[in-house]
Design an enzyme around this catalytic site. Structure first.
Site, PDB file in Angstrom:
ATOM      1  N   MET A   1      31.798  -5.663  24.751  1.00  0.00           N
ATOM      2  CA  MET A   1      30.944  -5.445  24.569  1.00  0.00           C
ATOM      3  C   MET A   1      30.579  -5.891  25.951  1.00  0.00           C
ATOM      4  O   MET A   1      29.859  -4.550  26.042  1.00  0.00           O
ATOM      5  CB  MET A   1      29.768  -5.713  23.330  1.00  0.00           C
ATOM      6  CG  MET A   1      30.630  -5.413  21.494  1.00  0.00           C
ATOM      7  SD  MET A   1      28.939  -5.903  20.882  1.00  0.00           S
ATOM      8  CE  MET A   1      30.207  -8.200  20.367  1.00  0.00           C
TER       9      MET A   1
ATOM     10  N   GLU B   1      29.816 -12.475  12.551  1.00  0.00           N
ATOM     11  CA  GLU B   1      28.835 -12.402  13.434  1.00  0.00           C
ATOM     12  C   GLU B   1      28.001 -13.571  13.442  1.00  0.00           C
ATOM     13  O   GLU B   1      28.541 -14.602  13.879  1.00  0.00           O
ATOM     14  CB  GLU B   1      29.652 -12.071  14.731  1.00  0.00           C
ATOM     15  CG  GLU B   1      29.261 -12.591  16.061  1.00  0.00           C
ATOM     16  CD  GLU B   1      29.423 -11.769  17.323  1.00  0.00           C
ATOM     17  OE1 GLU B   1      28.767 -12.017  18.452  1.00  0.00           O
ATOM     18  OE2 GLU B   1      29.628 -10.839  16.951  1.00  0.00           O
TER      19      GLU B   1
END
Length: 383
Positions: free
Chosen positions: A126, A243
């Protein structure tokens, strides 16, 4: 306070996991720290022990158990021995939900068996050099060319970046301005134009490989798109609570580990003719640390239950993440102080814990981003 979220089968799994750490991780971690990367052998050993893909269906070699408590136990036992090298949490807690939810039948057959055996190590890309928490600023771009996507861009701070056999890359596939600009593309090891830069030299977590990745006209087959085109940003937002809870679980267990080693030190170290644990100030500090950890543990355990019930909100996950990681850094700082000069010596585990802890307030969303998520919910701002 007794933890009530676990059952007998979880206790058995914890005992097995603890034994795995003693055999396969602890004896080698110092070597991995020096080399800046763990051996692929530990991934294969973890796969053989059933520690990877615990919620992946059994037909693909997984545990077939969609119960996050097992992942949490693994995270906790890793923290309990100060093992920050093996990126098992990324594989289990971050990557597995993407694959299980988004893979089509062909993709499941291609990736999940190796994912569970440890033969295929995964990563998600990301962050970019100019884009941290602002995911909408991602510049990596993929352009459709017949049956392929042509991928160009750069990523950085990628956990498992050196070892990864396939990487889920967040790329811009549309020039619009809404949330449908981004898609997820799986780039596999050996793809022409896919290059790994240096294994980044970090302040802490030295055994964990963290890399720069570059993509230059990489031809990614259309069948390697994960999920639907234009839904990438939505998928990221949906998976971030798990997460962040994983980070909270690890941070809380790491604080317990630090407090345990410090308590033992205070019982044995003497100064001014008595154990430093006999000083009232020492006892007060330890009491404050123990209470902070216990209160945090209660909220994190409740969040684990909520995740299993599919009721963990992004706000609650953000609360768990920022509170536990800031708590960890407070605890480890106070425990270094109780160690005195020895707390600053690199051969003491407390010193390693001190430098490893800081990044927990940064990755997975900084403390400031977590507070923004919570604050927007509190005042009723939707976006």
């Amino acid at each position: 306070m007794e933890r009530v979220i676990f059952q007998d089968e979880h206790a058995q799994f914890r005992a097995m996991t603890k034994g795995f750490m003693e055999r396969e991780v602890t004896p080698f971690h110092e070597k991995w720290e020096a080399e800046g990367i763990v051996s692929r052998d530990v991934w294969l050993a973890a796969g053989a022990a059933g520690l990877l893909g615990m919620d992946v269906p059994e037909e693909f070699g997984g545990g077939g158990t969609p119960d996050f408590r097992y992942q949490a136990i693994l995270d906790e036992e890793m923290a309990a021995c100060g093992a920050t090298g093996p990126g098992f949490a990324l594989q289990n807690d971050v990557m597995a939900p993407y694959l299980l939810r988004l893979c089509d039948a062909d993709q499941r057959g291609r990736w999940l068996p190796g994912f569970c055996s440890g033969e295929l190590i995964s990563a998600i890309a990301m962050t970019e050099p100019d884009t941290g928490s602002d995911l909408k600023g991602i510049r990596t771009r993929a352009t459709r060319d017949g049956s392929n996507w042509i991928l160009n861009g750069q990523k950085t701070f990628i956990t498992n970046g050196i070892l990864a056999d396939f990487v889920v890359v967040v790329a811009r596939t549309d020039d619009g301005t809404g949330s449908r600009q981004f898609s997820l593309l799986v780039v596999e090891r050996g793809a022409a134009g896919f290059e790994r830069g240096r294994n980044l030299a970090k302040t802490g977590m030295h055994a964990q490989d963290t890399a720069e990745l570059s993509f230059t006209d990489v031809r990614v087959p259309a069948e390697n798109m994960l999920g639907d085109e234009g839904r990438g940003f939505v998928y990221l937002m949906e998976n971030l609570p798990r997460e962040r809870l994983s980070i909270a679980v690890t941070a809380t267990a790491a604080a317990e580990y630090v407090l345990g080693m410090t308590t033992e030190y205070c019982r044995s170290r003497k100064a001014f003719g008595q154990r430093i644990g006999d000083f009232q100030n020492t006892r007060f500090v330890l009491a404050e640390c123990a209470t902070q950890i216990a209160v945090t543990r209660a909220f994190v355990d409740q969040s684990i239950t909520a995740l299993n019930d599919a009721s963990l909100s992004p706000t609650d996950a953000a609360m768990a993440k920022w509170w536990s990681t800031e708590m960890l850094n407070t605890i480890v700082g106070r425990c270094v102080q109780l160690h005195g000069g020895y707390g600053y010596m690199s051969e003491y585990p407390i010193a390693k814990a001190f430098i490893d802890a800081k990044v927990s307030t940064i990755f997975g969303g900084t403390t400031e981003i977590m507070k923004e998520i919570i604050g927007r919910q509190v005042v009723g701002i939707e976006r």
